[in-house]
Design a protein around this motif. Structure first.
Motif, PDB file in Angstrom:
ATOM      1  N   LEU A 126       0.819  -1.215   0.000  1.00  0.00           N
ATOM      2  CA  LEU A 126       0.000   0.000   0.000  1.00  0.00           C
ATOM      3  C   LEU A 126       0.848   1.258   0.000  1.00  0.00           C
ATOM      4  CD1 LEU A 126      -2.800  -1.026   2.543  1.00  0.00           C
ATOM      5  CD2 LEU A 126      -2.714  -1.341   0.049  1.00  0.00           C
ATOM      6  N   GLU A 127       2.162   1.119  -0.230  1.00  0.00           N
ATOM      7  CA  GLU A 127       3.053   2.279  -0.243  1.00  0.00           C
ATOM      8  C   GLU A 127       3.524   2.634  -1.644  1.00  0.00           C
ATOM      9  OE1 GLU A 127       6.287   1.863   2.500  1.00  0.00           O
ATOM     10  OE2 GLU A 127       5.064   2.557   4.189  1.00  0.00           O
ATOM     11  N   GLN A 128       3.878   1.642  -2.453  1.00  0.00           N
ATOM     12  CA  GLN A 128       4.439   1.945  -3.779  1.00  0.00           C
ATOM     13  C   GLN A 128       3.626   1.327  -4.906  1.00  0.00           C
ATOM     14  OE1 GLN A 128       8.836   2.040  -4.025  1.00  0.00           O
ATOM     15  NE2 GLN A 128       8.855   1.347  -1.890  1.00  0.00           N
ATOM     16  N   ALA A 129       3.488  -0.004  -4.918  1.00  0.00           N
ATOM     17  CA  ALA A 129       2.758  -0.648  -6.018  1.00  0.00           C
ATOM     18  C   ALA A 129       1.260  -0.409  -5.917  1.00  0.00           C
ATOM     19  CB  ALA A 129       3.044  -2.147  -6.019  1.00  0.00           C
ATOM     20  N   LEU A 130       0.778  -0.135  -4.706  1.00  0.00           N
ATOM     21  CA  LEU A 130      -0.650   0.076  -4.452  1.00  0.00           C
ATOM     22  C   LEU A 130      -1.470  -1.088  -5.012  1.00  0.00           C
ATOM     23  CD1 LEU A 130      -1.102   3.909  -5.079  1.00  0.00           C
ATOM     24  CD2 LEU A 130      -0.801   2.700  -2.930  1.00  0.00           C
ATOM     25  N   SER A 131      -1.175  -2.258  -4.482  1.00  0.00           N
ATOM     26  CA  SER A 131      -1.889  -3.454  -4.921  1.00  0.00           C
ATOM     27  C   SER A 131      -2.083  -4.392  -3.738  1.00  0.00           C
ATOM     28  CB  SER A 131      -1.110  -4.174  -6.025  1.00  0.00           C
ATOM     29  OG  SER A 131       0.126  -4.663  -5.515  1.00  0.00           O
ATOM     30  N   ILE A 132      -3.072  -5.268  -3.875  1.00  0.00           N
ATOM     31  CA  ILE A 132      -3.329  -6.275  -2.858  1.00  0.00           C
ATOM     32  C   ILE A 132      -3.725  -7.566  -3.561  1.00  0.00           C
ATOM     33  CG2 ILE A 132      -5.733  -5.513  -2.573  1.00  0.00           C
ATOM     34  CD1 ILE A 132      -5.464  -6.288   0.411  1.00  0.00           C
ATOM     35  N   VAL A 133      -3.130  -8.682  -3.137  1.00  0.00           N
ATOM     36  CA  VAL A 133      -3.410  -9.989  -3.735  1.00  0.00           C
ATOM     37  C   VAL A 133      -4.224 -10.801  -2.736  1.00  0.00           C
ATOM     38  CG1 VAL A 133      -2.438 -12.109  -4.692  1.00  0.00           C
ATOM     39  CG2 VAL A 133      -1.260  -9.913  -5.045  1.00  0.00           C
ATOM     40  N   LEU A 134      -5.404 -11.281  -3.181  1.00  0.00           N
ATOM     41  CA  LEU A 134      -6.282 -12.083  -2.333  1.00  0.00           C
ATOM     42  C   LEU A 134      -6.384 -13.503  -2.865  1.00  0.00           C
ATOM     43  CD1 LEU A 134      -9.436  -9.931  -1.451  1.00  0.00           C
ATOM     44  CD2 LEU A 134      -7.279 -10.133  -0.210  1.00  0.00           C
ATOM     45  N   ASP A 135      -6.552 -14.427  -1.934  1.00  0.00           N
ATOM     46  CA  ASP A 135      -6.902 -15.811  -2.273  1.00  0.00           C
ATOM     47  C   ASP A 135      -8.409 -15.919  -2.110  1.00  0.00           C
ATOM     48  OD1 ASP A 135      -7.527 -18.558  -2.160  1.00  0.00           O
ATOM     49  OD2 ASP A 135      -5.481 -19.044  -1.556  1.00  0.00           O
ATOM     50  N   THR A 136      -9.097 -16.031  -3.247  1.00  0.00           N
ATOM     51  CA  THR A 136     -10.555 -16.149  -3.221  1.00  0.00           C
ATOM     52  C   THR A 136     -10.943 -17.513  -3.766  1.00  0.00           C
ATOM     53  OG1 THR A 136     -10.718 -15.138  -5.413  1.00  0.00           O
ATOM     54  CG2 THR A 136     -10.857 -13.664  -3.531  1.00  0.00           C
ATOM     55  N   GLU A 137     -11.347 -18.386  -2.867  1.00  0.00           N
ATOM     56  CA  GLU A 137     -11.771 -19.742  -3.224  1.00  0.00           C
ATOM     57  C   GLU A 137     -10.689 -20.477  -4.002  1.00  0.00           C
ATOM     58  OE1 GLU A 137     -15.432 -19.260  -5.306  1.00  0.00           O
ATOM     59  OE2 GLU A 137     -16.553 -18.692  -3.494  1.00  0.00           O
ATOM     60  N   GLU A 139      -8.224 -19.231  -5.691  1.00  0.00           N
ATOM     61  CA  GLU A 139      -7.675 -18.483  -6.826  1.00  0.00           C
ATOM     62  C   GLU A 139      -7.064 -17.173  -6.319  1.00  0.00           C
ATOM     63  OE1 GLU A 139      -9.153 -16.180 -10.907  1.00  0.00           O
ATOM     64  OE2 GLU A 139     -10.602 -17.233  -9.634  1.00  0.00           O
ATOM     65  N   GLN A 140      -5.827 -16.882  -6.762  1.00  0.00           N
ATOM     66  CA  GLN A 140      -5.167 -15.635  -6.380  1.00  0.00           C
ATOM     67  C   GLN A 140      -5.519 -14.541  -7.378  1.00  0.00           C
ATOM     68  OE1 GLN A 140      -0.978 -15.875  -5.586  1.00  0.00           O
ATOM     69  NE2 GLN A 140      -1.199 -17.478  -4.022  1.00  0.00           N
ATOM     70  N   ARG A 141      -6.035 -13.450  -6.856  1.00  0.00           N
ATOM     71  CA  ARG A 141      -6.429 -12.333  -7.710  1.00  0.00           C
ATOM     72  C   ARG A 141      -5.731 -11.062  -7.210  1.00  0.00           C
ATOM     73  NH1 ARG A 141     -12.835 -12.119  -7.857  1.00  0.00           N
ATOM     74  NH2 ARG A 141     -12.341 -10.481  -9.376  1.00  0.00           N
ATOM     75  N   THR A 142      -5.254 -10.245  -8.141  1.00  0.00           N
ATOM     76  CA  THR A 142      -4.557  -9.002  -7.815  1.00  0.00           C
ATOM     77  C   THR A 142      -5.488  -7.825  -8.074  1.00  0.00           C
ATOM     78  OG1 THR A 142      -2.422  -9.945  -8.414  1.00  0.00           O
ATOM     79  CG2 THR A 142      -2.551  -7.551  -8.293  1.00  0.00           C
ATOM     80  N   PHE A 143      -5.552  -6.925  -7.096  1.00  0.00           N
ATOM     81  CA  PHE A 143      -6.423  -5.768  -7.189  1.00  0.00           C
ATOM     82  C   PHE A 143      -5.589  -4.489  -7.040  1.00  0.00           C
ATOM     83  CE2 PHE A 143      -8.889  -9.268  -5.557  1.00  0.00           C
ATOM     84  CZ  PHE A 143     -10.063  -9.234  -6.306  1.00  0.00           C
ATOM     85  N   SER A 144      -5.923  -3.510  -7.863  1.00  0.00           N
ATOM     86  CA  SER A 144      -5.269  -2.200  -7.773  1.00  0.00           C
ATOM     87  C   SER A 144      -5.977  -1.367  -6.713  1.00  0.00           C
ATOM     88  CB  SER A 144      -5.338  -1.500  -9.130  1.00  0.00           C
ATOM     89  OG  SER A 144      -4.744  -0.220  -9.060  1.00  0.00           O
ATOM     90  N   VAL A 145      -5.190  -0.691  -5.872  1.00  0.00           N
ATOM     91  CA  VAL A 145      -5.748   0.067  -4.749  1.00  0.00           C
ATOM     92  C   VAL A 145      -5.673   1.559  -5.039  1.00  0.00           C
ATOM     93  CG1 VAL A 145      -5.568   0.535  -2.277  1.00  0.00           C
ATOM     94  CG2 VAL A 145      -5.016  -1.749  -3.157  1.00  0.00           C
ATOM     95  N   HIS A 146      -6.778   2.239  -4.796  1.00  0.00           N
ATOM     96  CA  HIS A 146      -6.832   3.685  -4.990  1.00  0.00           C
ATOM     97  C   HIS A 146      -5.902   4.357  -3.969  1.00  0.00           C
ATOM     98  CE1 HIS A 146      -8.453   7.779  -5.159  1.00  0.00           C
ATOM     99  NE2 HIS A 146      -9.055   7.435  -6.310  1.00  0.00           N
ATOM    100  N   PRO A 147      -5.160   5.414  -4.377  1.00  0.00           N
ATOM    101  CA  PRO A 147      -4.215   6.050  -3.438  1.00  0.00           C
ATOM    102  C   PRO A 147      -4.880   6.704  -2.231  1.00  0.00           C
ATOM    103  CG  PRO A 147      -4.363   7.298  -5.495  1.00  0.00           C
ATOM    104  CD  PRO A 147      -5.054   5.997  -5.730  1.00  0.00           C
ATOM    105  N   GLN A 148      -6.205   6.882  -2.278  1.00  0.00           N
ATOM    106  CA  GLN A 148      -6.913   7.438  -1.123  1.00  0.00           C
ATOM    107  C   GLN A 148      -7.886   6.433  -0.521  1.00  0.00           C
ATOM    108  OE1 GLN A 148      -8.390  11.061  -3.130  1.00  0.00           O
ATOM    109  NE2 GLN A 148      -7.122  12.242  -1.716  1.00  0.00           N
ATOM    110  N   ALA A 149      -7.567   5.146  -0.679  1.00  0.00           N
ATOM    111  CA  ALA A 149      -8.405   4.098  -0.112  1.00  0.00           C
ATOM    112  C   ALA A 149      -8.368   4.153   1.416  1.00  0.00           C
ATOM    113  CB  ALA A 149      -7.942   2.740  -0.615  1.00  0.00           C
ATOM    114  N   HIS A 150      -9.383   3.538   2.049  1.00  0.00           N
ATOM    115  CA  HIS A 150      -9.475   3.534   3.506  1.00  0.00           C
ATOM    116  C   HIS A 150      -9.502   2.106   4.046  1.00  0.00           C
ATOM    117  CE1 HIS A 150     -10.644   7.707   2.850  1.00  0.00           C
ATOM    118  NE2 HIS A 150     -10.508   7.916   4.144  1.00  0.00           N
ATOM    119  N   LEU A 151      -8.824   1.904   5.154  1.00  0.00           N
ATOM    120  CA  LEU A 151      -8.970   0.690   5.947  1.00  0.00           C
ATOM    121  C   LEU A 151     -10.099   0.919   6.944  1.00  0.00           C
ATOM    122  CD1 LEU A 151      -5.229  -0.070   6.785  1.00  0.00           C
ATOM    123  CD2 LEU A 151      -6.627  -1.242   5.106  1.00  0.00           C
ATOM    124  N   VAL A 152     -10.975  -0.085   7.099  1.00  0.00           N
ATOM    125  CA  VAL A 152     -12.112   0.066   7.998  1.00  0.00           C
ATOM    126  C   VAL A 152     -12.101  -1.072   9.006  1.00  0.00           C
ATOM    127  CG1 VAL A 152     -14.613   0.314   8.185  1.00  0.00           C
ATOM    128  CG2 VAL A 152     -13.429   1.106   6.117  1.00  0.00           C
TER     129      VAL A 152
END
Length: 422
Positions: A126-137, A139-152
């Motif tokens: 969340l500092e440079q590449a702004l990406s997050i990889v999830l294991d969904t069922e 399957e590994q999927r890569t998502f691009s993160v908005h630079p103003q995204a929020h953790l909740v």
């Protein structure tokens, strides 16, 4: 009464306003230069301790805290606020219309997020590449993160801070100015306060114009009047008040020939100079002026003179000429502020200006936990070509803060002893 200066609402209000303004201006300096550098400022706080009021505007939360002992600007990258996100943690990603992640929910979906994706974190940046990889069922999927995204988490939202929005991600000079701007703002405040005093009450004129004339004094006996402009003394041209004082001061017990301009008429007068401890006096003051140029010069001169005086006092402290027992802490300063408040607005404003210079100089001392200590680490980074280890720097600042609190306790004890022995 142990606090005679606090026996009125006006005195208490004066203390709150003076210290509130000093702290606000100091933190505003940090805040404005940090924002100018593009640093994400998470919080602008007045006071320390628990929050008693907060409001969020844009990216920043503005808070009022319980203890009136300072303030802070909390910049991104200065605390581990994003350490709550870990690999193997199950999260839900909420995306915008173009597929960028805008919210990362750590407590699971609330049920109304369209297009949300839930999975287990494989890795993230969340500092440079702004990406997050999830294991969904599986399957590994890569998502691009908005630079103003929020953790909740637990209903509390924290905006992420890419490296270019963090304090540590800025150049040395950008960080230097963001820190230096706090003390600099206090010097600027003092300068402005002196100017306001000058515009409201006037300042001693730099010109050789007579103001108040003491009855039966040398000038009065010679027939000089308020408003007379001294052109020459003993044939020597005079253009400033300083020149007038120097000529008179060197002539005790002498008769001096004055030529003054009164209206459009030149008048000559013979003045017998009074001898006061071998210094010549004619018992006059210089005139008061409201001229903007002279008021600006007065503001600059007063700021410089008080800065020099305080630096001299600090030097006496470090050389041992002045001891800790002679210092005043918050209690003593509060008491003096209340007393000055009762003497009138001009006196209170001048005292506030002096306190502002004190605050600026104190923060510039190269001591851990102060702005000067942080600037010293930046200078060290510039000389070494690499930053000091953050953990080591953090430990130094922690120890420095502890020693600073100890110093405050010592001087507060001094204040209390003086208070109850008066």
């Amino acid at each position: 009464m142990p606090f005679p200066n606090l026996d009125s609402v006006e005195s208490i209000l004066a203390i709150v306003i003076v210290f509130g303004v000093l702290v606000f201006v100091h933190e505003l300096g940090h805040f404005l230069l940090a924002k100018r550098a593009g640093i994400l400022c998470r919080e602008f706080a007045l006071g320390m301790g628990p929050k008693i009021f907060s409001v969020k505007r844009g990216e920043t939360e503005y808070t009022l805290r319980l203890l009136p002992i300072g303030g802070m600007v909390r910049m991104a990258g200065e605390d581990p606020e994003l350490d709550i996100l870990k690999p193997h943690m199950e999260v839900t990603l909420v995306r915008d219309a173009v597929g960028k992640v805008t919210r990362i929910l750590l407590d699971g979906p609330s049920g109304d997020e369209r297009g949300a994706v839930t999975g287990t974190i494989v890795r993230f940046d969340l500092e440079q590449a702004l990406s997050i990889v999830l294991d969904t069922e599986g399957e590994q999927r890569t998502f691009s993160v908005h630079p103003q995204a929020h953790l909740v988490k637990d209903g509390y939202e924290v905006q992420i801070a890419p490296l270019n929005r963090q304090f540590k991600g800025k150049t040395i000079m950008q960080r230097f100015w963001a820190i230096f701007a706090g003390p600099a703002a206090n010097f600027l405040l003092a300068f402005v306060l002196f100017i306001v005093i000058g515009l409201a009450y006037g300042v001693p004129s730099n010109g050789p114009i007579l103001g108040d004339i003491l009855p039966n004094g040398p000038a009065a006996k010679a027939g000089l009047q308020a408003g007379d402009k001294v052109i020459s003394i003993q044939g020597q041209p005079v253009s400033t008040w300083k020149e007038l004082v120097e000529i008179v001061g060197k002539s005790p017990d002498k008769d001096l020939g004055f030529v003054v301009l009164r209206g459009n008429q030149q008048i000559s007068a013979k003045v017998h100079v009074f001898n006061e401890k071998n210094v010549g006096k004619i018992m006059v003051t210089n005139a008061i002026t409201y001229a903007p140029g002279e008021v600006l010069q007065y503001g600059a001169n007063q700021t410089y003179e008080f800065t020099a005086m305080i630096l001299k006092s600090l030097g006496m402290l470090f050389t041992g000429t002045v001891g800790l027992k002679d210092l005043s802490g918050p209690v003593g300063i509060f008491k003096m502020t209340g007393e000055f408040a009762q003497q009138g607005l001009a006196i209170l404003m001048k005292w506030a200006a002096v306190l502002s210079i004190n605050l600026g100089l104190f923060n510039l001392l190269p001591l851990p936990a102060l702005d000067g200590g942080r600037l010293a680490f930046l200078v060290a980074e510039a000389l070494r070509g690499r930053p000091v280890d953050p953990h080591k720097e953090g430990m130094v600042h922690f120890l420095g803060f502890a020693l600073l609190m100890l110093l405050i306790l010592v001087v507060t004890w001094n204040d209390l002893q003086r208070l109850f022995t008066e």
